[in-house]
Design a protein around this motif. Sequence first.
Motif: not given
Length: 239
Positions: A197-224
């Motif tokens: 819910d509410g994703e993808p929102n690109n809050e902080a240059e979130e250009d890559c996708a991850e599996f999070r909880d029960s769905g997908w989420n966008d997150v900065p590509c530099s995250a580990k």
Amino acid sequence: MNDSEEETTQQLSSLDEEHLINSGTIYSIKGFQFQPPYVLKRAAVHLCHGHGLFVQLFCLTVSAILLLVVLVKVSNVANSQEQEQVNKDKIYQKMAQLKPQIKHLCRPCPWDWMPFQGNCYFFSKFQQNWHDSVTACTKMGAQLVVIKSDDEQSFLQQTSKEKGNAWMGMSDLKHEGTWHWVDGSHLLFSFMKYWNDGEPNNEAEEDCAEFRDSGWNDVPCSAKKYWICKKPAVSCTKK
């Protein structure tokens, strides 16, 4: 018995007692050690203090019995070691016979990959950024996972939920808001339902996708994050 004979008898008795009994003799044959039982040793001490031919014969008999016991024990040890070596040789022989057969065994996926519906999936044990994850999968002859079906999505979502948030092979690096997979294909509209819910929102240059909880989420590509690779399973057609 004259004095000379008596002296000889005493010397023999003393010799038997000293070397067979009192010294606590430990017999050693091929590394095997054996010490006569204490009760038998003490009994022989008292008897060998006597004189005469009978005592000498008795001491010699005791010595022979002790030697026989030692030989029996040594023989048992030798037989046990020989049988152990025979068993080892049989195991090595069986392994040598099985080795060519093992080489011809077919596994659809490598040992550390998980099979699912004709594909193999590798779940990483450590975290790194999205770009390094893409490279790692490529080096293994695979891709950062591209989802092609609802069943595949359910399988990966559940597994990543157990192992930890993980990268998938999707980003909007080429054009903001336009998501595409690493194989060049675009995200299908029917898959948009998998965003949290509410994703993808690109809050902080979130250009890559991850599996999070029960769905997908966008997150900065530099995250580990952990990462998941995918490649086709090997066909095991019998020749």
